[in-house]
Design a protein around this motif. Structure first.
Motif, short mmCIF file in Angstrom:
data_model
loop_
_atom_site.label_atom_id
_atom_site.label_comp_id
_atom_site.label_asym_id
_atom_site.label_seq_id
_atom_site.Cartn_x
_atom_site.Cartn_y
_atom_site.Cartn_z
N VAL A 55 9.30 27.45 38.20
CA VAL A 55 9.45 26.01 38.29
C VAL A 55 8.80 25.52 39.58
N SER A 56 8.13 24.38 39.49
CA SER A 56 7.47 23.82 40.68
C SER A 56 7.47 22.31 40.58
N ARG A 57 7.27 21.67 41.72
CA ARG A 57 7.25 20.21 41.73
C ARG A 57 6.05 19.73 42.53
N ASP A 58 5.56 18.58 42.14
CA ASP A 58 4.48 17.90 42.85
C ASP A 58 5.01 16.53 43.26
N ASN A 59 5.41 16.42 44.51
CA ASN A 59 6.01 15.17 44.96
C ASN A 59 5.01 14.01 44.96
N ALA A 60 3.76 14.30 45.17
CA ALA A 60 2.75 13.24 45.19
C ALA A 60 2.57 12.63 43.80
N LYS A 61 2.68 13.47 42.78
CA LYS A 61 2.48 12.99 41.41
C LYS A 61 3.80 12.63 40.73
N GLY A 62 4.92 13.03 41.32
CA GLY A 62 6.21 12.76 40.69
C GLY A 62 6.41 13.57 39.42
N THR A 63 6.00 14.83 39.45
CA THR A 63 6.12 15.68 38.28
C THR A 63 6.77 17.01 38.64
N VAL A 64 7.38 17.61 37.64
CA VAL A 64 7.93 18.96 37.76
C VAL A 64 7.37 19.76 36.60
N LEU A 67 7.18 23.67 34.46
CA LEU A 67 7.82 24.95 34.16
C LEU A 67 6.75 25.84 33.53
N GLN A 68 6.29 26.82 34.29
CA GLN A 68 5.33 27.79 33.79
C GLN A 68 6.09 28.93 33.15
N MET A 69 5.83 29.18 31.88
CA MET A 69 6.58 30.18 31.12
C MET A 69 5.62 31.28 30.67
N ASN A 70 5.85 32.48 31.13
CA ASN A 70 5.04 33.63 30.78
C ASN A 70 5.86 34.66 30.02
N SER A 71 5.17 35.58 29.37
CA SER A 71 5.84 36.66 28.63
C SER A 71 6.91 36.11 27.70
N LEU A 72 6.55 35.10 26.97
CA LEU A 72 7.51 34.44 26.08
C LEU A 72 7.91 35.36 24.94
N ASN A 73 9.14 35.25 24.52
CA ASN A 73 9.63 36.00 23.37
C ASN A 73 10.38 35.05 22.43
N PRO A 74 10.64 35.48 21.22
CA PRO A 74 11.26 34.58 20.24
C PRO A 74 12.59 33.98 20.72
N GLU A 75 13.30 34.68 21.60
CA GLU A 75 14.57 34.16 22.10
C GLU A 75 14.37 32.95 23.02
#
Length: 119
Positions: A68-77, A79-87
């Protein structure tokens, strides 16, 4: 406070996806930002948080795979999700709070974005 999540979609097992949430209506720097998810027929669960100071917390089920990361200048957060599985299949929600100990019922919520992990 208005939150707009985006970036969901269909991804194969082992794949990656990046969610984003744009926030408006309140100075972004004042907000602690959270990601939750709700899988079909399951309770909503906490996924990750980034505080307004930049500290991060993760659910054990995603630790080491999600960032999880945030960009205060852009007002966005994000969520980078890697190694995703069906769960990991679920509707993902971003939520904002002004208090670190806020309960979900007292947070500001955006609409969800659906993530489906399937071959």
């Amino acid at each position: 406070v208005q939150l707009q999540a985006s970036g969901g979609g269909l991804v194969p097992p082992g794949g990656s996806l990046r969610l984003s949430c744009a926030v408006s209506g309140r100075p972004f720097r004042e907000l602690h930002m959270n990601w939750f998810r709700q899988a079909p027929e399951k309770e909503r669960e906490f996924v990750a948080r980034v505080t307004r100071s930049g500290a991060t917390n993760y659910a054990d089920s995603v630790k080491g795979r999600f960032t999880v990361s945030r960009d205060n200048a852009k007002g966005t957060v994000a969520l980078q999700m890697n190694s995703l599985n069906p769960e990991d299949t679920a509707v993902y929600y971003c939520a904002a709070s002004t208090i670190l100990t806020a309960t979900p019922s007292s947070m500001y919520w955006g609409q969800g974005t659906l993530v489906t992990v399937s071959s």
